[in-house]
Design an enzyme around this catalytic site. Structure first.
Site, PDB file in Angstrom:
ATOM      1  N   SER A   1       0.939  12.402 -13.865  1.00 11.22           N
ATOM      2  CA  SER A   1      -0.018  13.432 -13.496  1.00 11.22           C
ATOM      3  C   SER A   1      -1.316  13.175 -14.270  1.00 11.22           C
ATOM      4  O   SER A   1      -1.718  12.031 -14.439  1.00 11.22           O
ATOM      5  CB  SER A   1       0.564  14.823 -13.790  1.00 11.22           C
ATOM      6  OG  SER A   1      -0.339  15.844 -13.437  1.00 11.22           O
ATOM      7  N   SER A   2      -1.957  14.211 -14.766  1.00 13.94           N
ATOM      8  CA  SER A   2      -3.215  14.054 -15.493  1.00 13.94           C
ATOM      9  C   SER A   2      -3.578  15.373 -16.154  1.00 13.94           C
ATOM     10  O   SER A   2      -3.180  16.451 -15.680  1.00 13.94           O
ATOM     11  CB  SER A   2      -4.344  13.653 -14.536  1.00 13.94           C
ATOM     12  OG  SER A   2      -5.611  13.738 -15.160  1.00 13.94           O
TER      13      SER A   2
ATOM     14  N   ASP B   1       0.879  -1.165   0.000  1.00 13.79           N
ATOM     15  CA  ASP B   1       0.000   0.000   0.000  1.00 13.79           C
ATOM     16  C   ASP B   1       0.917   1.215   0.000  1.00 13.79           C
ATOM     17  O   ASP B   1       1.598   1.492   0.993  1.00 13.79           O
ATOM     18  CB  ASP B   1      -0.876  -0.009   1.246  1.00 13.79           C
ATOM     19  CG  ASP B   1      -1.788   1.207   1.345  1.00 13.79           C
ATOM     20  OD1 ASP B   1      -1.672   2.126   0.496  1.00 13.79           O
ATOM     21  OD2 ASP B   1      -2.603   1.262   2.287  1.00 13.79           O
TER      22      ASP B   1
ATOM     23  N   ASN C   1       3.254   5.939 -10.365  1.00 17.00           N
ATOM     24  CA  ASN C   1       2.074   5.767 -11.203  1.00 17.00           C
ATOM     25  C   ASN C   1       0.767   5.669 -10.422  1.00 17.00           C
ATOM     26  O   ASN C   1      -0.302   5.894 -10.976  1.00 17.00           O
ATOM     27  CB  ASN C   1       2.260   4.501 -12.064  1.00 17.00           C
ATOM     28  CG  ASN C   1       1.014   4.083 -12.789  1.00 17.00           C
ATOM     29  OD1 ASN C   1       0.522   4.788 -13.672  1.00 17.00           O
ATOM     30  ND2 ASN C   1       0.471   2.932 -12.423  1.00 17.00           N
TER      31      ASN C   1
ATOM     32  N   TYR D   1      -8.526  15.751  -6.686  1.00 20.57           N
ATOM     33  CA  TYR D   1      -7.748  14.993  -7.669  1.00 20.57           C
ATOM     34  C   TYR D   1      -6.964  15.929  -8.579  1.00 20.57           C
ATOM     35  O   TYR D   1      -5.741  15.796  -8.747  1.00 20.57           O
ATOM     36  CB  TYR D   1      -8.683  14.102  -8.492  1.00 20.57           C
ATOM     37  CG  TYR D   1      -7.989  13.311  -9.577  1.00 20.57           C
ATOM     38  CD1 TYR D   1      -7.346  12.117  -9.280  1.00 20.57           C
ATOM     39  CD2 TYR D   1      -7.996  13.743 -10.899  1.00 20.57           C
ATOM     40  CE1 TYR D   1      -6.715  11.379 -10.271  1.00 20.57           C
ATOM     41  CE2 TYR D   1      -7.367  13.018 -11.898  1.00 20.57           C
ATOM     42  CZ  TYR D   1      -6.730  11.835 -11.582  1.00 20.57           C
ATOM     43  OH  TYR D   1      -6.106  11.111 -12.562  1.00 20.57           O
TER      44      TYR D   1
ATOM     45  N   LYS E   1      -2.827  16.508  -8.872  1.00 21.92           N
ATOM     46  CA  LYS E   1      -2.159  16.236 -10.145  1.00 21.92           C
ATOM     47  C   LYS E   1      -1.398  17.466 -10.629  1.00 21.92           C
ATOM     48  O   LYS E   1      -0.300  17.351 -11.201  1.00 21.92           O
ATOM     49  CB  LYS E   1      -3.178  15.774 -11.184  1.00 21.92           C
ATOM     50  CG  LYS E   1      -3.738  14.382 -10.931  1.00 21.92           C
ATOM     51  CD  LYS E   1      -2.639  13.339 -10.840  1.00 21.92           C
ATOM     52  CE  LYS E   1      -3.193  11.914 -10.795  1.00 21.92           C
ATOM     53  NZ  LYS E   1      -2.116  10.897 -10.659  1.00 21.92           N
TER      54      LYS E   1
END
Length: 253
Positions: free
Chosen positions: A138-139, A64, A91, A152, A156
């Protein structure tokens, strides 16, 4: 193109499915030795066995990543199993898209702090490598306000800022730091498959925003990650590589 990965040692968190799994497979196909972790012990074993079958050294543990001690132990054990560390790929995401304190806490512990702790734990080995790189996932949600707000997307975005700072700090040591910002990425067991099955209206809306008329496959993101992490990209640091099929509208200057 020879990516210069043969014999290199790579650590990937969340390496049993999706983008992480495809990163591990591509690294192994290029001759790199790979260590992975994830929470599901059976999935870790199956993925590790598949990587070993490619003829490279592979190591996996059930971890975890929000558990600081467990993550640091995995890094140390992985370095021992592979004989060092050249590259790390952070990731794992909590995918905490709710608007409550629990989402903020999960995003901080998993998305943010697991990345920071991975880098810190691996640093003694990265400092010894002649091809050291740090790649954080990231995103596009870190670039634009979308349905994942607020936690979120905020974390990111913070990962991009953190990597940029690391790039500046570590450049004199030859250690590179970059981020990859995927757009909508569809794979079995992933968030978009769950949305497709449980919230078809949101899925249809998301699909309509993709100019290419589809979402990315995880292998399409993974190829960018592996190239950016590899010695073939040796002068690239402090970069946020957006792989989104023209989904986002902001101009990255």
């Amino acid at each position: 193109m020879d990516l210069g990965l043969k014999g290199r040692r790579v650590l990937i968190t969340g390496g049993t499915k999706g983008i992480g799994r495809h990163c591990a497979e591509i690294f192994a196909d290029e001759g790199a030795h790979v260590a992975i972790c994830a929470r599901d012990a059976d999935a870790v074993k199956a993925s590790t066995d598949a990587l070993k079958a490619k003829g490279v050294t592979a190591y996996g543990e059930a971890v975890d990543v929000a558990d600081k001690a467990a993550l640091e132990t995995w890094v140390t054990d992985a370095a021992g199993a592979l004989g060092g560390i050249d590259m790390v790929v952070a990731n794992v995401s909590a995918l905490a898209v709710a608007d409550d304190e629990a989402a903020w806490e999960a995003g901080f512990a998993v998305d943010m702090m697991h990345s920071v702790r991975l880098v810190n734990a691996a640093m003694p080995w990265l400092e010894k490598s002649d091809a050291a790189s740090i790649t954080l996932i990231s995103s596009v949600s870190g670039r634009e306000i979308d349905f994942t707000r607020p936690a979120y997307g905020a974390f990111k975005a913070a990962l991009v800022h953190y990597a940029q700072g690391q790039a500046m700090k570590l450049a004199p040591q030859g250690i590179r730091a970059n981020t990859v910002s995927p757009g909508n990425t569809y794979f079995e067991g992933g968030i978009w498959q769950s949305i497709e099955q449980n919230n078809p209206e949101l899925f249809a809306e998301a699909m309509s925003l993709n100019p290419m008329g589809r979402m990315a496959g995880p292998e399409e993101i993974a190829r960018g990650v592996v190239f950016l992490a590899s010695p073939a990209s040796a002068f690239t640091t402090g970069t946020n590589l957006v792989i989104d099929g023209a989904l986002t509208k902001g101009v990255q200057l």
